[in-house]
Scaffold this motif. Structure first.
Motif, short mmCIF file in Angstrom:
data_model
loop_
_atom_site.label_atom_id
_atom_site.label_comp_id
_atom_site.label_asym_id
_atom_site.label_seq_id
_atom_site.Cartn_x
_atom_site.Cartn_y
_atom_site.Cartn_z
N GLU A 136 0.83 -1.21 0.00
CA GLU A 136 0.00 0.00 0.00
C GLU A 136 0.86 1.26 0.00
OE1 GLU A 136 -3.20 2.78 0.32
OE2 GLU A 136 -2.78 0.90 -0.74
N ARG A 139 2.20 1.64 -3.50
CA ARG A 139 1.15 2.15 -4.38
C ARG A 139 1.02 3.66 -4.26
NH1 ARG A 139 -3.63 4.40 -4.23
NH2 ARG A 139 -3.68 4.38 -1.95
N GLN A 140 0.96 4.14 -3.03
CA GLN A 140 0.81 5.58 -2.82
C GLN A 140 1.99 6.35 -3.39
OE1 GLN A 140 -0.14 6.56 1.27
NE2 GLN A 140 -1.51 4.80 1.47
N GLY A 145 -3.86 4.26 -8.68
CA GLY A 145 -5.18 4.34 -8.07
C GLY A 145 -6.23 3.59 -8.86
N LYS A 146 -7.47 3.70 -8.41
CA LYS A 146 -8.60 2.95 -8.96
C LYS A 146 -8.72 3.09 -10.47
CE LYS A 146 -12.62 0.72 -8.48
NZ LYS A 146 -12.75 -0.66 -7.96
N GLU A 147 -8.32 4.24 -11.00
CA GLU A 147 -8.48 4.50 -12.43
C GLU A 147 -7.43 3.82 -13.30
OE1 GLU A 147 -5.60 7.45 -10.81
OE2 GLU A 147 -7.51 6.57 -10.14
N PHE A 149 -4.80 1.13 -11.64
CA PHE A 149 -3.92 0.23 -10.89
C PHE A 149 -4.34 -1.23 -11.02
CE2 PHE A 149 -2.79 -1.10 -6.25
CZ PHE A 149 -1.67 -1.79 -6.70
N TYR A 168 -7.67 -3.68 0.51
CA TYR A 168 -7.55 -2.41 -0.20
C TYR A 168 -8.11 -2.45 -1.62
CZ TYR A 168 -4.30 -0.78 3.45
OH TYR A 168 -3.71 -0.38 4.65
N ASP A 170 -10.53 -1.18 -2.97
CA ASP A 170 -11.05 0.09 -3.49
C ASP A 170 -10.00 0.86 -4.27
OD1 ASP A 170 -13.50 -0.46 -2.41
OD2 ASP A 170 -13.28 0.87 -0.67
N ASN A 171 -8.74 0.49 -4.12
CA ASN A 171 -7.67 1.14 -4.86
C ASN A 171 -7.38 0.47 -6.20
OD1 ASN A 171 -7.24 2.82 -2.60
ND2 ASN A 171 -5.81 1.35 -1.70
N LYS A 173 -8.03 -1.42 -9.98
CA LYS A 173 -8.79 -1.50 -11.22
C LYS A 173 -8.92 -2.96 -11.66
CE LYS A 173 -9.04 0.58 -15.84
NZ LYS A 173 -8.43 1.64 -16.70
#
Length: 356
Positions: A136, A139-140, A145-147, A149, A168, A170-171, A173
Protein backbone atom coordinates in the motif's frame (compact mmCIF):
# COMPACT_ATOMS: atom_id res chain seq x y z
CA UNK A 1 18.80 -25.29 3.80
CA UNK A 2 19.36 -26.68 0.33
CA UNK A 3 21.42 -24.91 -2.28
CA UNK A 4 20.48 -22.47 -5.00
CA UNK A 5 16.93 -23.39 -6.02
CA UNK A 6 13.96 -23.15 -3.63
CA UNK A 7 10.34 -23.37 -4.72
CA UNK A 8 8.86 -20.37 -6.48
CA UNK A 9 6.57 -19.45 -3.72
CA UNK A 10 4.17 -19.60 -3.87
CA UNK A 11 -19.26 -15.09 -10.76
CA UNK A 12 -19.35 -16.83 -14.23
CA UNK A 13 -15.98 -18.10 -15.27
CA UNK A 14 -14.66 -16.68 -18.54
CA UNK A 15 -12.00 -18.87 -20.15
CA UNK A 16 -9.00 -17.36 -21.95
CA UNK A 17 -6.19 -18.99 -23.87
CA UNK A 18 -7.57 -22.52 -23.50
CA UNK A 19 -6.42 -23.74 -26.89
CA UNK A 20 -3.28 -23.22 -28.92
CA UNK A 21 -1.16 -20.17 -28.04
CA UNK A 22 -2.16 -17.05 -29.92
CA UNK A 23 0.55 -14.89 -31.44
CA UNK A 24 -1.12 -11.55 -31.04
CA UNK A 25 -4.05 -9.76 -29.56
CA UNK A 26 -6.75 -8.08 -31.61
CA UNK A 27 -5.68 -5.39 -34.03
CA UNK A 28 -7.26 -2.50 -32.14
CA UNK A 29 -5.03 -3.34 -29.19
CA UNK A 30 -1.79 -3.12 -31.17
CA UNK A 31 -1.32 0.59 -31.74
CA UNK A 32 0.15 2.24 -28.64
CA UNK A 33 1.50 5.77 -28.92
CA UNK A 34 5.17 4.78 -28.83
CA UNK A 35 6.45 8.34 -28.45
CA UNK A 36 4.22 8.96 -25.44
CA UNK A 37 4.93 5.55 -23.98
CA UNK A 38 8.67 6.17 -24.01
CA UNK A 39 8.56 9.82 -22.89
CA UNK A 40 9.96 10.21 -19.38
CA UNK A 41 10.60 13.96 -19.57
CA UNK A 42 7.96 14.78 -16.95
CA UNK A 43 8.86 11.95 -14.57
CA UNK A 44 10.88 12.37 -11.40
CA UNK A 45 12.62 9.07 -12.21
CA UNK A 46 13.84 10.26 -15.63
CA UNK A 47 17.46 10.53 -14.47
CA UNK A 48 17.51 6.89 -13.31
CA UNK A 49 15.63 5.33 -16.22
CA UNK A 50 12.52 4.69 -14.13
CA UNK A 51 14.25 3.21 -11.05
CA UNK A 52 13.39 4.53 -7.57
CA UNK A 53 14.07 3.60 -3.98
CA UNK A 54 10.80 4.13 -2.12
CA UNK A 55 10.86 4.78 1.65
CA UNK A 56 8.50 2.64 3.71
CA UNK A 57 7.57 2.66 7.36
CA UNK A 58 7.47 -0.56 9.38
CA UNK A 59 6.92 -1.35 13.07
CA UNK A 60 10.69 -1.76 13.29
CA UNK A 61 11.79 1.40 11.53
CA UNK A 62 12.22 3.04 8.15
CA UNK A 63 13.58 1.18 5.13
CA UNK A 64 13.66 1.51 1.35
CA UNK A 65 12.42 -0.78 -1.40
CA UNK A 66 13.47 -0.78 -5.04
CA UNK A 67 11.06 -0.17 -7.94
CA UNK A 68 11.46 0.50 -11.64
CA UNK A 69 8.87 1.93 -14.01
CA UNK A 70 8.67 0.84 -17.65
CA UNK A 71 6.62 3.02 -19.99
CA UNK A 72 3.72 5.43 -19.57
CA UNK A 73 0.00 4.77 -19.76
CA UNK A 74 -2.52 6.83 -17.76
CA UNK A 75 -5.09 4.02 -17.48
CA UNK A 76 -3.07 0.77 -17.46
CA UNK A 77 -0.34 0.49 -14.81
CA UNK A 78 0.67 -2.95 -13.48
CA UNK A 79 2.57 -3.48 -10.22
CA UNK A 80 4.35 -6.85 -10.19
CA UNK A 81 4.60 -8.87 -6.96
CA UNK A 82 7.32 -11.51 -7.18
CA UNK A 83 7.37 -14.97 -5.63
CA UNK A 84 9.46 -16.51 -2.92
CA UNK A 85 8.92 -15.18 -0.34
CA UNK A 86 12.34 -13.59 -0.69
CA UNK A 87 12.57 -13.81 -4.48
CA UNK A 88 13.15 -10.84 -6.77
CA UNK A 89 11.56 -8.94 -9.64
CA UNK A 90 14.06 -10.57 -12.01
CA UNK A 91 11.73 -13.49 -12.79
CA UNK A 92 9.40 -10.97 -14.47
CA UNK A 93 11.98 -9.60 -16.90
CA UNK A 94 10.38 -11.50 -19.79
CA UNK A 95 7.52 -8.98 -19.52
CA UNK A 96 9.83 -6.63 -21.43
CA UNK A 97 9.21 -8.72 -24.56
CA UNK A 98 5.43 -8.25 -24.46
CA UNK A 99 3.96 -5.37 -22.45
CA UNK A 100 5.82 -2.40 -24.03
CA UNK A 101 4.53 -3.18 -27.52
CA UNK A 102 1.00 -3.18 -26.07
CA UNK A 103 1.51 0.22 -24.45
CA UNK A 104 1.02 -1.13 -20.91
CA UNK A 105 2.95 0.58 -18.13
CA UNK A 106 4.40 -1.74 -15.48
CA UNK A 107 6.52 -1.64 -12.35
CA UNK A 108 9.22 -4.00 -11.19
CA UNK A 109 9.45 -4.12 -7.40
CA UNK A 110 11.63 -5.98 -4.92
CA UNK A 111 9.81 -6.48 -1.62
CA UNK A 112 11.60 -5.64 1.62
CA UNK A 113 14.24 -8.28 2.30
CA UNK A 114 14.76 -8.99 -1.39
CA UNK A 115 17.98 -8.43 -3.29
CA UNK A 116 17.56 -4.91 -4.67
CA UNK A 117 15.82 -3.54 -1.57
CA UNK A 118 16.94 -3.14 2.03
CA UNK A 119 17.49 -6.45 3.81
CA UNK A 120 17.00 -6.00 7.56
CA UNK A 121 17.81 -8.87 9.89
CA UNK A 122 14.72 -8.56 12.07
CA UNK A 123 12.68 -11.71 11.39
CA UNK A 124 9.54 -10.16 12.90
CA UNK A 125 9.18 -8.20 9.64
CA UNK A 126 8.42 -11.30 7.58
CA UNK A 127 4.68 -11.34 8.14
CA UNK A 128 1.99 -11.27 5.46
CA UNK A 129 0.11 -8.41 7.11
CA UNK A 130 3.21 -6.21 7.12
CA UNK A 131 3.90 -6.97 3.46
CA UNK A 132 0.34 -5.84 2.65
CA UNK A 133 1.01 -2.46 4.27
CA UNK A 134 4.27 -2.23 2.36
CA UNK A 135 2.46 -2.73 -0.94
CA UNK A 136 0.00 0.00 0.00
CA UNK A 137 2.84 2.41 0.73
CA UNK A 138 4.46 1.56 -2.60
CA UNK A 139 1.15 2.15 -4.38
CA UNK A 140 0.81 5.58 -2.82
CA UNK A 141 4.39 6.54 -3.66
CA UNK A 142 3.92 5.51 -7.30
CA UNK A 143 0.64 7.40 -7.60
CA UNK A 144 -1.43 4.36 -8.61
CA UNK A 145 -5.18 4.34 -8.07
CA UNK A 146 -8.60 2.95 -8.96
CA UNK A 147 -8.48 4.50 -12.43
CA UNK A 148 -5.30 2.68 -13.49
CA UNK A 149 -3.92 0.23 -10.89
CA UNK A 150 -3.62 -3.46 -11.79
CA UNK A 151 -1.91 -5.74 -9.27
CA UNK A 152 -0.25 -8.94 -10.51
CA UNK A 153 1.08 -11.45 -8.01
CA UNK A 154 2.91 -14.62 -8.95
CA UNK A 155 3.19 -17.59 -6.53
CA UNK A 156 3.83 -16.08 -3.05
CA UNK A 157 3.06 -12.78 -4.76
CA UNK A 158 -0.39 -14.21 -5.50
CA UNK A 159 -0.98 -14.72 -1.78
CA UNK A 160 0.13 -11.15 -1.17
CA UNK A 161 -2.11 -9.87 -3.99
CA UNK A 162 -5.16 -11.64 -2.55
CA UNK A 163 -4.46 -10.28 0.91
CA UNK A 164 -3.99 -6.78 -0.48
CA UNK A 165 -7.26 -6.96 -2.43
CA UNK A 166 -9.19 -8.15 0.61
CA UNK A 167 -8.10 -5.02 2.50
CA UNK A 168 -7.55 -2.41 -0.20
CA UNK A 169 -9.56 -3.41 -3.25
CA UNK A 170 -11.05 0.09 -3.49
CA UNK A 171 -7.67 1.14 -4.86
CA UNK A 172 -7.66 -1.51 -7.61
CA UNK A 173 -8.79 -1.50 -11.22
CA UNK A 174 -7.92 -5.16 -11.78
CA UNK A 175 -6.26 -8.13 -10.05
CA UNK A 176 -4.19 -10.97 -11.54
CA UNK A 177 -3.34 -14.06 -9.48
CA UNK A 178 -0.67 -15.99 -11.35
CA UNK A 179 0.07 -19.63 -10.49
CA UNK A 180 -1.15 -19.55 -6.90
CA UNK A 181 -3.93 -21.41 -5.11
CA UNK A 182 -6.14 -19.76 -2.48
CA UNK A 183 -5.34 -22.42 0.15
CA UNK A 184 -2.00 -23.72 1.40
CA UNK A 185 -3.60 -26.84 2.92
CA UNK A 186 -5.14 -27.60 -0.49
CA UNK A 187 -1.74 -27.01 -2.10
CA UNK A 188 -0.14 -29.42 0.39
CA UNK A 189 -2.71 -32.07 -0.48
CA UNK A 190 -2.09 -31.60 -4.21
CA UNK A 191 1.67 -31.91 -3.71
CA UNK A 192 1.25 -35.04 -1.60
CA UNK A 193 -1.43 -36.82 -3.61
CA UNK A 194 -0.77 -35.71 -7.18
CA UNK A 195 2.73 -34.34 -7.73
CA UNK A 196 4.67 -36.76 -5.54
CA UNK A 197 3.22 -39.96 -7.04
CA UNK A 198 4.19 -38.76 -10.52
CA UNK A 199 7.81 -39.48 -9.58
CA UNK A 200 9.43 -42.87 -9.72
CA UNK A 201 8.68 -44.59 -6.36
CA UNK A 202 12.34 -45.01 -5.48
CA UNK A 203 13.03 -41.30 -6.14
CA UNK A 204 10.08 -40.18 -4.05
CA UNK A 205 11.09 -42.52 -1.22
CA UNK A 206 14.63 -41.14 -1.13
CA UNK A 207 13.38 -37.54 -1.15
CA UNK A 208 10.95 -38.29 1.66
CA UNK A 209 13.73 -39.85 3.71
CA UNK A 210 15.94 -36.79 3.26
CA UNK A 211 13.07 -34.59 4.40
CA UNK A 212 12.30 -36.85 7.36
CA UNK A 213 15.93 -36.53 8.40
CA UNK A 214 15.71 -32.74 8.03
CA UNK A 215 18.79 -33.08 5.82
CA UNK A 216 17.93 -30.32 3.38
CA UNK A 217 21.55 -29.30 2.85
CA UNK A 218 22.33 -32.74 1.46
CA UNK A 219 23.43 -32.26 -2.19
CA UNK A 220 21.47 -35.39 -3.07
CA UNK A 221 18.22 -33.53 -2.36
CA UNK A 222 18.77 -31.09 -5.23
CA UNK A 223 20.26 -33.79 -7.46
CA UNK A 224 16.94 -35.60 -7.26
CA UNK A 225 14.69 -32.53 -7.41
CA UNK A 226 16.16 -30.92 -10.51
CA UNK A 227 15.39 -33.65 -13.06
CA UNK A 228 12.39 -35.18 -11.29
CA UNK A 229 10.50 -32.12 -10.10
CA UNK A 230 11.80 -28.71 -11.17
CA UNK A 231 12.09 -29.37 -14.90
CA UNK A 232 8.65 -31.00 -14.85
CA UNK A 233 6.66 -28.59 -12.66
CA UNK A 234 8.64 -25.40 -11.98
CA UNK A 235 10.09 -24.53 -15.39
CA UNK A 236 9.76 -27.09 -18.16
CA UNK A 237 13.14 -26.63 -19.81
CA UNK A 238 16.49 -28.35 -19.28
CA UNK A 239 18.24 -26.53 -16.45
CA UNK A 240 21.07 -25.57 -18.80
CA UNK A 241 18.52 -23.64 -20.89
CA UNK A 242 16.83 -21.77 -18.06
CA UNK A 243 16.71 -18.05 -18.93
CA UNK A 244 19.22 -15.73 -17.30
CA UNK A 245 16.58 -13.73 -15.34
CA UNK A 246 15.34 -16.94 -13.70
CA UNK A 247 18.84 -18.00 -12.70
CA UNK A 248 19.60 -14.56 -11.27
CA UNK A 249 16.38 -14.61 -9.27
CA UNK A 250 17.25 -17.98 -7.72
CA UNK A 251 20.80 -16.87 -6.97
CA UNK A 252 19.48 -13.75 -5.22
CA UNK A 253 16.80 -15.53 -3.14
CA UNK A 254 16.76 -14.45 0.51
CA UNK A 255 16.78 -17.85 2.20
CA UNK A 256 15.97 -16.46 5.64
CA UNK A 257 12.69 -14.93 4.48
CA UNK A 258 11.92 -17.96 2.34
CA UNK A 259 12.41 -20.60 5.03
CA UNK A 260 10.58 -18.63 7.73
CA UNK A 261 7.45 -18.22 5.62
CA UNK A 262 7.56 -21.16 3.16
CA UNK A 263 9.70 -23.69 5.01
CA UNK A 264 12.52 -25.88 3.67
CA UNK A 265 10.43 -28.59 1.98
CA UNK A 266 9.69 -28.56 -1.74
CA UNK A 267 6.53 -30.68 -1.31
CA UNK A 268 4.19 -28.18 0.25
CA UNK A 269 4.47 -25.71 3.11
CA UNK A 270 5.03 -27.52 6.38
CA UNK A 271 6.78 -27.44 9.73
CA UNK A 272 6.86 -24.05 11.44
CA UNK A 273 6.44 -22.04 8.24
CA UNK A 274 4.18 -19.05 8.87
CA UNK A 275 2.14 -19.67 5.70
CA UNK A 276 1.35 -23.30 6.60
CA UNK A 277 -2.30 -22.71 7.50
CA UNK A 278 -3.03 -19.80 5.14
CA UNK A 279 -6.41 -20.22 3.43
CA UNK A 280 -8.55 -17.51 1.83
CA UNK A 281 -10.82 -19.73 -0.24
CA UNK A 282 -13.97 -18.73 1.63
CA UNK A 283 -13.16 -15.03 1.21
CA UNK A 284 -12.73 -14.94 -2.56
CA UNK A 285 -16.32 -13.72 -3.23
CA UNK A 286 -15.46 -10.58 -1.26
CA UNK A 287 -13.07 -9.48 -4.01
CA UNK A 288 -15.34 -7.54 -6.35
CA UNK A 289 -12.83 -6.11 -8.85
CA UNK A 290 -12.21 -7.87 -12.18
CA UNK A 291 -9.85 -10.74 -11.37
CA UNK A 292 -7.88 -13.10 -13.58
CA UNK A 293 -6.42 -16.36 -12.29
CA UNK A 294 -3.67 -18.10 -14.28
CA UNK A 295 -2.84 -21.79 -14.04
CA UNK A 296 -0.63 -24.19 -15.96
CA UNK A 297 -1.31 -27.83 -16.77
CA UNK A 298 2.05 -28.87 -15.28
CA UNK A 299 2.07 -26.33 -12.43
CA UNK A 300 3.15 -27.08 -8.88
CA UNK A 301 -0.27 -25.56 -8.10
CA UNK A 302 -3.49 -27.39 -9.01
CA UNK A 303 -4.84 -25.83 -12.25
CA UNK A 304 -8.35 -27.07 -11.43
CA UNK A 305 -8.25 -25.22 -8.12
CA UNK A 306 -7.21 -22.01 -9.90
CA UNK A 307 -10.07 -22.54 -12.37
CA UNK A 308 -12.42 -22.94 -9.40
CA UNK A 309 -11.06 -19.75 -7.85
CA UNK A 310 -12.12 -17.78 -10.92
CA UNK A 311 -15.70 -18.99 -10.40
CA UNK A 312 -15.72 -17.55 -6.86
CA UNK A 313 -14.95 -13.97 -7.84
CA UNK A 314 -17.97 -11.89 -8.92
CA UNK A 315 -15.91 -10.77 -11.93
CA UNK A 316 -13.57 -13.73 -12.32
CA UNK A 317 -11.91 -15.20 -15.39
CA UNK A 318 -9.42 -18.01 -15.87
CA UNK A 319 -6.40 -18.28 -18.15
CA UNK A 320 -5.30 -21.86 -18.74
CA UNK A 321 -1.78 -22.48 -20.06
CA UNK A 322 -1.78 -26.02 -21.51
CA UNK A 323 2.01 -26.18 -21.86
CA UNK A 324 2.76 -24.18 -18.74
CA UNK A 325 4.26 -25.04 -15.38
CA UNK A 326 4.68 -22.81 -12.33
CA UNK A 327 6.57 -20.32 -14.47
CA UNK A 328 4.14 -20.35 -17.37
CA UNK A 329 5.34 -16.88 -18.37
CA UNK A 330 8.38 -18.72 -19.73
CA UNK A 331 7.32 -22.20 -20.81
CA UNK A 332 3.91 -21.24 -22.25
CA UNK A 333 4.83 -17.68 -22.96
CA UNK A 334 2.55 -16.72 -25.85
CA UNK A 335 -0.55 -18.15 -24.17
CA UNK A 336 0.35 -16.41 -20.92
CA UNK A 337 0.94 -12.96 -22.37
CA UNK A 338 -1.82 -13.05 -24.94
CA UNK A 339 -4.31 -13.82 -22.15
CA UNK A 340 -2.82 -11.32 -19.73
CA UNK A 341 -2.84 -8.47 -22.24
CA UNK A 342 -6.38 -9.34 -23.31
CA UNK A 343 -7.60 -9.18 -19.71
CA UNK A 344 -5.88 -5.85 -18.94
CA UNK A 345 -7.17 -4.21 -22.10
CA UNK A 346 -10.71 -5.54 -21.76
CA UNK A 347 -10.95 -4.21 -18.20
CA UNK A 348 -9.59 -0.88 -19.40
CA UNK A 349 -12.02 -0.74 -22.33
CA UNK A 350 -15.00 -1.54 -20.13
CA UNK A 351 -13.97 1.16 -17.61
CA UNK A 352 -13.73 3.73 -20.39
CA UNK A 353 -17.13 2.72 -21.74
CA UNK A 354 -18.72 3.17 -18.32
CA UNK A 355 -17.12 6.60 -18.01
CA UNK A 356 -18.82 7.85 -21.19
Amino acid sequence: MKSFIPALLLGTVIFQGCSAPADSVTAEHNSPDLVGYLDSSSKEDQLSGGARMIPISTPKGEYKVWTKRVGNNPTMKVLLLHGGPGGTHEAFECFDSYLPKEGIEYYYYDQLGSHYSDQPNDTSLWQTERFVEEVEQVRQALGLGKENFYLLGHSWGGILAMEYALKYQDNLKGLIISNMMSSVPAYNTYAEEVLGPQMAPEVLAELKQIEANNDFSNPRYMELLLPNFYTKHALRMPVAEWPDPVNRMFNHMNQTVYVQMQGPSEFGIRGNASLKNWDRSADLPKIKVPTLTIGGEHDTMDPEHMKWMASQFPQGSYLYCPEGSHMAMYDDQKTYFNGLVKFIKEVDSEAKSKAL
